[in-house]
Design a protein around this motif. Structure first.
Motif, PDB file in Angstrom:
ATOM      1  N   ALA A  31       0.837  -1.209   0.000  1.00  0.00           N
ATOM      2  CA  ALA A  31       0.000   0.000   0.000  1.00  0.00           C
ATOM      3  C   ALA A  31       0.868   1.254   0.000  1.00  0.00           C
ATOM      4  O   ALA A  31       0.576   2.221  -0.710  1.00  0.00           O
ATOM      5  CB  ALA A  31      -0.923   0.000   1.208  1.00  0.00           C
ATOM      6  N   PHE A  32       1.931   1.246   0.779  1.00  0.00           N
ATOM      7  CA  PHE A  32       2.824   2.411   0.842  1.00  0.00           C
ATOM      8  C   PHE A  32       3.499   2.661  -0.506  1.00  0.00           C
ATOM      9  O   PHE A  32       3.518   3.790  -0.999  1.00  0.00           O
ATOM     10  CB  PHE A  32       3.878   2.216   1.931  1.00  0.00           C
ATOM     11  N   PRO A  42       9.833   8.847  -6.233  1.00  0.00           N
ATOM     12  CA  PRO A  42      10.689   7.668  -6.358  1.00  0.00           C
ATOM     13  C   PRO A  42      11.527   7.372  -5.111  1.00  0.00           C
ATOM     14  O   PRO A  42      12.098   6.300  -4.988  1.00  0.00           O
ATOM     15  CB  PRO A  42      11.596   8.025  -7.531  1.00  0.00           C
ATOM     16  N   THR A  43      11.604   8.322  -4.179  1.00  0.00           N
ATOM     17  CA  THR A  43      12.482   8.186  -3.017  1.00  0.00           C
ATOM     18  C   THR A  43      11.692   8.342  -1.723  1.00  0.00           C
ATOM     19  O   THR A  43      10.875   9.256  -1.594  1.00  0.00           O
ATOM     20  CB  THR A  43      13.596   9.256  -3.070  1.00  0.00           C
ATOM     21  N   ILE A  44      11.976   7.473  -0.768  1.00  0.00           N
ATOM     22  CA  ILE A  44      11.305   7.546   0.531  1.00  0.00           C
ATOM     23  C   ILE A  44      11.875   8.718   1.317  1.00  0.00           C
ATOM     24  O   ILE A  44      13.088   8.858   1.458  1.00  0.00           O
ATOM     25  CB  ILE A  44      11.507   6.244   1.330  1.00  0.00           C
ATOM     26  N   ARG A  45      10.974   9.568   1.807  1.00  0.00           N
ATOM     27  CA  ARG A  45      11.365  10.692   2.670  1.00  0.00           C
ATOM     28  C   ARG A  45      10.546  10.612   3.952  1.00  0.00           C
ATOM     29  O   ARG A  45       9.440  10.083   3.966  1.00  0.00           O
ATOM     30  CB  ARG A  45      11.110  12.022   1.973  1.00  0.00           C
ATOM     31  N   ARG A  46      11.081  11.175   5.024  1.00  0.00           N
ATOM     32  CA  ARG A  46      10.397  11.144   6.317  1.00  0.00           C
ATOM     33  C   ARG A  46       9.012  11.780   6.236  1.00  0.00           C
ATOM     34  O   ARG A  46       8.044  11.242   6.762  1.00  0.00           O
ATOM     35  CB  ARG A  46      11.227  11.880   7.377  1.00  0.00           C
ATOM     36  N   ASP A  47       8.941  12.937   5.591  1.00  0.00           N
ATOM     37  CA  ASP A  47       7.656  13.638   5.531  1.00  0.00           C
ATOM     38  C   ASP A  47       6.611  12.836   4.755  1.00  0.00           C
ATOM     39  O   ASP A  47       5.435  12.803   5.125  1.00  0.00           O
ATOM     40  CB  ASP A  47       7.822  15.049   4.960  1.00  0.00           C
ATOM     41  N   TRP A  52       1.785   9.501   4.826  1.00  0.00           N
ATOM     42  CA  TRP A  52       1.062   8.290   4.446  1.00  0.00           C
ATOM     43  C   TRP A  52       0.508   7.589   5.689  1.00  0.00           C
ATOM     44  O   TRP A  52      -0.663   7.209   5.716  1.00  0.00           O
ATOM     45  CB  TRP A  52       1.979   7.349   3.673  1.00  0.00           C
ATOM     46  N   ALA A  53       1.318   7.418   6.706  1.00  0.00           N
ATOM     47  CA  ALA A  53       0.889   6.701   7.910  1.00  0.00           C
ATOM     48  C   ALA A  53      -0.183   7.459   8.676  1.00  0.00           C
ATOM     49  O   ALA A  53      -1.027   6.852   9.340  1.00  0.00           O
ATOM     50  CB  ALA A  53       2.089   6.430   8.810  1.00  0.00           C
ATOM     51  N   ALA A  54      -0.172   8.780   8.586  1.00  0.00           N
ATOM     52  CA  ALA A  54      -1.117   9.605   9.346  1.00  0.00           C
ATOM     53  C   ALA A  54      -2.562   9.427   8.895  1.00  0.00           C
ATOM     54  O   ALA A  54      -3.483   9.789   9.625  1.00  0.00           O
ATOM     55  CB  ALA A  54      -0.721  11.074   9.244  1.00  0.00           C
ATOM     56  N   GLN A  55      -2.780   8.847   7.732  1.00  0.00           N
ATOM     57  CA  GLN A  55      -4.148   8.680   7.253  1.00  0.00           C
ATOM     58  C   GLN A  55      -4.856   7.467   7.874  1.00  0.00           C
ATOM     59  O   GLN A  55      -6.031   7.249   7.622  1.00  0.00           O
ATOM     60  CB  GLN A  55      -4.167   8.595   5.727  1.00  0.00           C
ATOM     61  N   PHE A  56      -4.147   6.720   8.716  1.00  0.00           N
ATOM     62  CA  PHE A  56      -4.725   5.534   9.329  1.00  0.00           C
ATOM     63  C   PHE A  56      -5.098   5.802  10.783  1.00  0.00           C
ATOM     64  O   PHE A  56      -4.756   6.831  11.337  1.00  0.00           O
ATOM     65  CB  PHE A  56      -3.745   4.359   9.236  1.00  0.00           C
ATOM     66  N   SER A  57      -5.772   4.830  11.378  1.00  0.00           N
ATOM     67  CA  SER A  57      -6.213   4.994  12.765  1.00  0.00           C
ATOM     68  C   SER A  57      -5.016   5.116  13.697  1.00  0.00           C
ATOM     69  O   SER A  57      -3.936   4.617  13.418  1.00  0.00           O
ATOM     70  CB  SER A  57      -7.084   3.825  13.192  1.00  0.00           C
ATOM     71  N   ARG A  58      -5.275   5.759  14.803  1.00  0.00           N
ATOM     72  CA  ARG A  58      -4.216   6.044  15.767  1.00  0.00           C
ATOM     73  C   ARG A  58      -3.524   4.779  16.276  1.00  0.00           C
ATOM     74  O   ARG A  58      -2.330   4.776  16.552  1.00  0.00           O
ATOM     75  CB  ARG A  58      -4.843   6.793  16.932  1.00  0.00           C
ATOM     76  N   GLY A  59      -4.261   3.710  16.366  1.00  0.00           N
ATOM     77  CA  GLY A  59      -3.707   2.465  16.874  1.00  0.00           C
ATOM     78  C   GLY A  59      -2.735   1.780  15.941  1.00  0.00           C
ATOM     79  O   GLY A  59      -1.932   0.958  16.375  1.00  0.00           O
ATOM     80  N   GLU A  83      15.429   8.728   3.157  1.00  0.00           N
ATOM     81  CA  GLU A  83      15.389   9.188   4.543  1.00  0.00           C
ATOM     82  C   GLU A  83      14.616   8.152   5.350  1.00  0.00           C
ATOM     83  O   GLU A  83      13.486   7.811   5.013  1.00  0.00           O
ATOM     84  CB  GLU A  83      14.693  10.545   4.655  1.00  0.00           C
ATOM     85  N   VAL A  84      15.212   7.673   6.419  1.00  0.00           N
ATOM     86  CA  VAL A  84      14.571   6.674   7.263  1.00  0.00           C
ATOM     87  C   VAL A  84      13.671   7.384   8.271  1.00  0.00           C
ATOM     88  O   VAL A  84      14.141   8.245   9.015  1.00  0.00           O
ATOM     89  CB  VAL A  84      15.623   5.810   7.988  1.00  0.00           C
ATOM     90  N   PRO A  85      12.366   7.054   8.298  1.00  0.00           N
ATOM     91  CA  PRO A  85      11.461   7.692   9.262  1.00  0.00           C
ATOM     92  C   PRO A  85      11.875   7.386  10.698  1.00  0.00           C
ATOM     93  O   PRO A  85      12.411   6.330  10.990  1.00  0.00           O
ATOM     94  CB  PRO A  85      10.103   7.072   8.959  1.00  0.00           C
ATOM     95  N   VAL A  86      11.589   8.329  11.567  1.00  0.00           N
ATOM     96  CA  VAL A  86      11.912   8.189  12.989  1.00  0.00           C
ATOM     97  C   VAL A  86      10.617   7.987  13.761  1.00  0.00           C
ATOM     98  O   VAL A  86       9.613   8.646  13.487  1.00  0.00           O
ATOM     99  CB  VAL A  86      12.645   9.455  13.490  1.00  0.00           C
TER     100      VAL A  86
END
Length: 115
Positions: A31-32, A42-47, A52-59, A83-86
């Protein structure tokens, strides 16, 4: 296929080789990567990972972000611009709940109620 999708396929194949099923991480990363392809990134960035993750439920946000973080660490070997997410020191939510341990009296009560 995009370069990111090829890297995802290789990553999952490598991780599954020792016997891990990786069902949830596989679906999450698919999905990501699809979202990244739709955005033309084409490149993964932290932002981007955080958006992308913020669109899902808090859990599930931290769990999904953790899957992306692990994948981004792999991708960084092939694309130095990655960029590796923190996770900001917060544990992700993929932990089992505490089991409910019944006392002898509670078990007896349940057995009587169940007949």
């Amino acid at each position: 296929m995009s370069g990111l999708r090829d890297l995802m396929d290789g990553y999952l194949t490598t991780r599954r080789a020792p016997g891990f099923k990786l069902v949830a991480p596989g679906k999450t990363l698919d999905a990501f990567v699809g979202w990244m392809e739709d955005a033309g990134e084409p490149t993964i960035r932290r932002d981007l990972a955080t958006a992308w993750a913020a669109q899902f439920s808090r859990g599930t946000v931290l769990e999904r972000l953790n899957y992306v973080r692990q994948f981004a660490e792999h991708v960084a070997w092939f694309d130095p611009a990655t960029e590796v997410p923190v996770l900001d020191g917060r544990p992700y939510g993929a932990h089992r709940p505490r089991p409910r341990i019944f006392t002898d009296q509670q078990i007896d009560t349940l057995l009587v109620a169940a007949g």
